[in-house]
Design a protein around this motif. Structure first.
Motif, short mmCIF file in Angstrom:
data_model
loop_
_atom_site.label_atom_id
_atom_site.label_comp_id
_atom_site.label_asym_id
_atom_site.label_seq_id
_atom_site.Cartn_x
_atom_site.Cartn_y
_atom_site.Cartn_z
N ILE A 1 40.77 27.03 31.87
CA ILE A 1 40.71 25.63 31.46
C ILE A 1 39.35 25.29 30.85
N ALA A 2 38.28 25.92 31.34
CA ALA A 2 36.97 25.71 30.73
C ALA A 2 36.99 26.13 29.27
N LEU A 3 37.58 27.27 28.98
CA LEU A 3 37.67 27.75 27.60
C LEU A 3 38.57 26.85 26.75
N LEU A 4 39.70 26.46 27.31
CA LEU A 4 40.64 25.62 26.57
C LEU A 4 40.06 24.24 26.28
N SER A 5 39.17 23.77 27.13
CA SER A 5 38.58 22.45 26.94
C SER A 5 37.32 22.49 26.07
N GLY A 6 36.99 23.67 25.56
CA GLY A 6 35.87 23.78 24.65
C GLY A 6 34.54 24.08 25.30
N ARG A 7 34.53 24.35 26.59
CA ARG A 7 33.30 24.70 27.26
C ARG A 7 32.99 26.19 27.06
N LYS A 8 31.75 26.58 27.22
CA LYS A 8 31.34 27.96 27.10
C LYS A 8 31.36 28.61 28.48
N LEU A 9 32.11 29.68 28.62
CA LEU A 9 32.20 30.39 29.89
C LEU A 9 31.02 31.34 30.01
N ASN A 10 30.18 31.13 31.01
CA ASN A 10 29.00 31.96 31.21
C ASN A 10 29.23 33.12 32.17
N GLY A 11 30.23 33.02 33.00
CA GLY A 11 30.50 34.12 33.92
C GLY A 11 31.20 33.67 35.18
N ILE A 12 31.73 34.65 35.92
CA ILE A 12 32.44 34.42 37.17
C ILE A 12 31.85 35.33 38.22
N ARG A 13 31.65 34.80 39.41
CA ARG A 13 31.16 35.59 40.53
C ARG A 13 32.15 35.47 41.69
N LEU A 14 32.49 36.61 42.28
CA LEU A 14 33.35 36.66 43.45
C LEU A 14 32.53 37.23 44.59
N HIS A 15 32.57 36.60 45.76
CA HIS A 15 31.71 36.99 46.86
C HIS A 15 32.52 37.58 48.02
N SER A 16 31.83 38.33 48.86
CA SER A 16 32.50 39.03 49.96
C SER A 16 33.03 38.08 51.03
N ASP A 17 32.55 36.84 51.06
CA ASP A 17 33.10 35.86 52.01
C ASP A 17 34.33 35.17 51.43
N ALA B 1 46.85 42.54 32.48
CA ALA B 1 46.16 42.04 31.30
C ALA B 1 45.21 40.90 31.64
N LEU B 2 45.67 39.99 32.52
CA LEU B 2 44.81 38.87 32.92
C LEU B 2 43.60 39.37 33.70
N LEU B 3 43.79 40.37 34.55
CA LEU B 3 42.68 40.91 35.32
C LEU B 3 41.66 41.62 34.42
N VAL B 4 42.15 42.34 33.42
CA VAL B 4 41.24 43.00 32.48
C VAL B 4 40.41 41.96 31.73
N ALA B 5 41.07 40.89 31.28
CA ALA B 5 40.34 39.82 30.58
C ALA B 5 39.32 39.17 31.51
N MET B 6 39.68 38.97 32.76
CA MET B 6 38.77 38.35 33.71
C MET B 6 37.60 39.27 34.03
N LEU B 7 37.86 40.58 34.04
CA LEU B 7 36.81 41.54 34.35
C LEU B 7 35.64 41.41 33.37
N LEU B 8 35.93 41.05 32.14
CA LEU B 8 34.88 40.91 31.13
C LEU B 8 33.91 39.77 31.47
N TYR C 1 30.46 42.90 43.56
CA TYR C 1 31.61 42.68 44.42
C TYR C 1 32.79 42.12 43.61
N GLY C 2 32.48 41.28 42.64
CA GLY C 2 33.54 40.76 41.78
C GLY C 2 34.23 41.86 41.01
N VAL D 1 40.10 46.82 42.36
CA VAL D 1 41.02 47.17 43.44
C VAL D 1 42.35 46.44 43.28
N THR D 2 42.29 45.15 43.00
CA THR D 2 43.52 44.38 42.81
C THR D 2 44.33 44.92 41.63
N GLY D 3 43.64 45.15 40.53
CA GLY D 3 44.33 45.70 39.37
C GLY D 3 44.88 47.09 39.62
#
Length: 235
Positions: free
Chosen positions: A55-71, A123-130, A136-137, A143-145
């Protein structure tokens, strides 16, 4: 054993079939169990943060990154206007994304498109991996993929359908538990920067109202998804 599974999963399009019901009960156990939920919640976090990112991308925002944590927490960073519809919809998207993905999976299973569902997830996981920005992310995504790929590549169509039904149920149930967890954290004063609280500051609508909206969306998707999985006639 495979013949039995094939027979059960062939009934996934039948009204009230027992295979889909069993998959639903197993998924509910996985979500409610204190032993399995802490690990499997990572999958829910992936879907949640993926919803923010899309939704950030669709709304015109710039995606800087995603972090997934062990908790099992996560963070999606984007830049753009700090107020307005784009920011509101980006914050809004996380919790419903889990349930909506489960609903989409339920539709694909009942449409006899389980293999397509598996490859769409990959395909969605590969795109998200980028967009992942921590080790950890990367591990969580890989692993999920890997599990999904193994099912798509090695499992028979019968097992694929059963696994996809289980995964759909898991997302439908799993989309509700984090909302209840957030409510408890807010009651204890431990979630002042939650999506709901940020939305409250942006819109003036109380955080509790956003929790209620998300929970109602989760219940609605669960009801529709359950109907598709359990009650749709064979086509």
């Amino acid at each position: 054993m495979d013949d039995l599974v094939r027979e059960w999963t062939a009934q996934l399009l039948d009204s009230g079939n027992i295979a889909a019901l069993i998959a639903g009960l197993v998924a509910l156990f996985l979500v409610l169990s204190r032993n399995t939920w802490p690990l499997l919640r990572n999958v829910v976090t992936i879907a949640h943060e993926g919803g923010h990112a899309v939704i950030a991308l669709l709304s015109g925002r710039k995606l800087n990154g995603i972090r997934l944590h062990s908790d099992t927490s996560g963070l999606t960073l984007s830049t753009g206007k700090p107020t307005g519809p784009g920011m509101v919809f980006t914050l809004l998207a996380g919790y419903p994304a889990v349930s909506l993905l489960g609903l989409g999976g339920a539709w694909l299973v009942t449409a006899d498109l389980a293999r397509m569902m598996l490859w769409a997830c990959i395909a969605l996981l590969v795109a998200m991996l980028l967009a992942i920005r921590n080790a950890y992310g990367v591990l969580s995504i890989v692993v999920t993929g890997g599990v999904i790929f193994a099912v798509s590549w090695f499992a028979t169509p019968a097992w694929q359908a059963l696994c996809c039904a289980l995964f759909s149920w898991f997302l439908l149930f799993g989309g509700l538990r984090p909302i209840a967890e957030l409510r408890r954290k807010r009651s204890a004063g431990r979630a002042s920067q939650s999506d709901a609280d940020q939305l409250a500051r942006l819109t003036g609508l109380p955080a509790g109202a956003w929790l209620a909206i998300w929970f109602l969306v989760g219940l609605a998707t669960l009801a529709v998804g359950a109907r598709w999985l359990l009650l749709m006639p064979q086509v």
